[in-house]
Scaffold this active site. Sequence first.
Site, PDB file in Angstrom:
ATOM      1  N   TYR A 146       0.863  -1.187   0.000  1.00  0.00           N
ATOM      2  CA  TYR A 146       0.000   0.000   0.000  1.00  0.00           C
ATOM      3  C   TYR A 146       0.890   1.224   0.000  1.00  0.00           C
ATOM      4  CZ  TYR A 146      -3.169   3.648   1.526  1.00  0.00           C
ATOM      5  OH  TYR A 146      -3.883   4.821   1.602  1.00  0.00           O
ATOM      6  N   GLU A 152      -3.459   7.418  -4.337  1.00  0.00           N
ATOM      7  CA  GLU A 152      -3.383   6.150  -3.599  1.00  0.00           C
ATOM      8  C   GLU A 152      -3.153   4.988  -4.561  1.00  0.00           C
ATOM      9  OE1 GLU A 152      -7.007   4.297  -1.849  1.00  0.00           O
ATOM     10  OE2 GLU A 152      -5.976   4.636   0.038  1.00  0.00           O
TER      11      GLU A 152
END
Length: 383
Positions: A109, A194
């Site tokens: 992530y 993101e």
Amino acid sequence: MNIHEYQAKELFRRFGVPTPRGRAASTVEEAVSAAEALDGPPWVVKAQIHAGGRGKAGGVRLCRSVEELRQAAGGLLGRRLVTRQTGAEGRLVRRLYVEEGVEIGRELYLSLLIDRACGRPAFVVSPAGGMEIEQVAAERPEAIGRYPVEEIDRIDGPSAAAVARFLAVEEGEMRPLLQGLLELFVRCDASLIELNPLVVRPDGRLVALDAKMAIDDNALFRQQELAGLRDPDEEDAREREAAAFGLNYVALDGDIGCMVNGAGLAMATMDVIQLKGARPANFLDVGGGVTVERAAAGFRLLFSDSQVRAVLVNIFGGIVRCDIIANGLVAARARQVRKDLPVLMRLVGTHEEEGRAIIRDAGIDVRWAQTLDEAAGLAVAAL
Ligand code: ADP
Ligand code: MG
């Protein structure tokens, strides 16, 4: 303003952030020719909606043949996809993104956002990619690293090394990726980028498999090209209409519609409603320069919202004149369908008497209150 994955990945490429090759498609035939222009099979067909959680909801399909791709594309286009981020009504899939299937070593992530604590962009990273970061934060906070940037447009060596170490990735792979993302973030006035997941291929190279990007609305005046990426189909219809009239409006999920002047008073109004055990259906600040037309548009928005069960007007007239608001109400009322919707009015300040007289003379049945507390109490009682 959010943009689609395929749009974000196009920007990634311009800034040297590695992504799989892919093409957008709005029909099955387009999806097939998109795939044929790429390497593969396998290909991955991805529903383009402004919501995550598509993978678990069947919105991301791995296809090993043209036949499978046809089926996946046909099954997704025109369907409402329900993911954990869309709400029960889901989102209509109007477009797909077809990209090359990537062999996945590890899923990480990585995001870049404005860190309000230090007033700078910061990278937030985790080796636990592919899951919702909020869940990781709740269960394993130590698995999340936060790295504010030292300089606004350049990633420094020690920070890049620290991120690479935390994620167990080659520094030589990590640094250009961080640099590209930071430049993209700053140049595009982003508020969030993101990558979930950012993938490490078996050979150690990095690739952004998913891309989410939000642009600061307040910067769109100087981001003409990005402003063109807006997808009105993905926005709340009520917010879209409010924007057309220049109203400061945010849709919420309660049932008391609010019409207020001033952002601070609008927030206080929402607080008092909640204090009394009810929930506001919206934030609405009609602003100081309000006209009868804009006030009417604001009322129409509340009257036509099926979620709204009572309308609370809280006007503290200063620059805003109560007679303007009253005339706006009269204009909207003429076209109002649900005439039995209770309207609670706290209308005080400049031209208060004129405002009340206009509403009375028009024969509109409202309940009057002198204070916000009283008005909110009446609104909750009316439910
Ligand atoms: P969402 O976050 O909406 O579920 P993602 O783009 O993250 O959508 O895709 C979900 C999962 O699908 C990823 O975690 C990854 O495992 C897989 N995936 C997505 N794109 C590809 C691709 N190009 N090649 C291989 N697998 C992919
Ligand atoms: Mg994802």
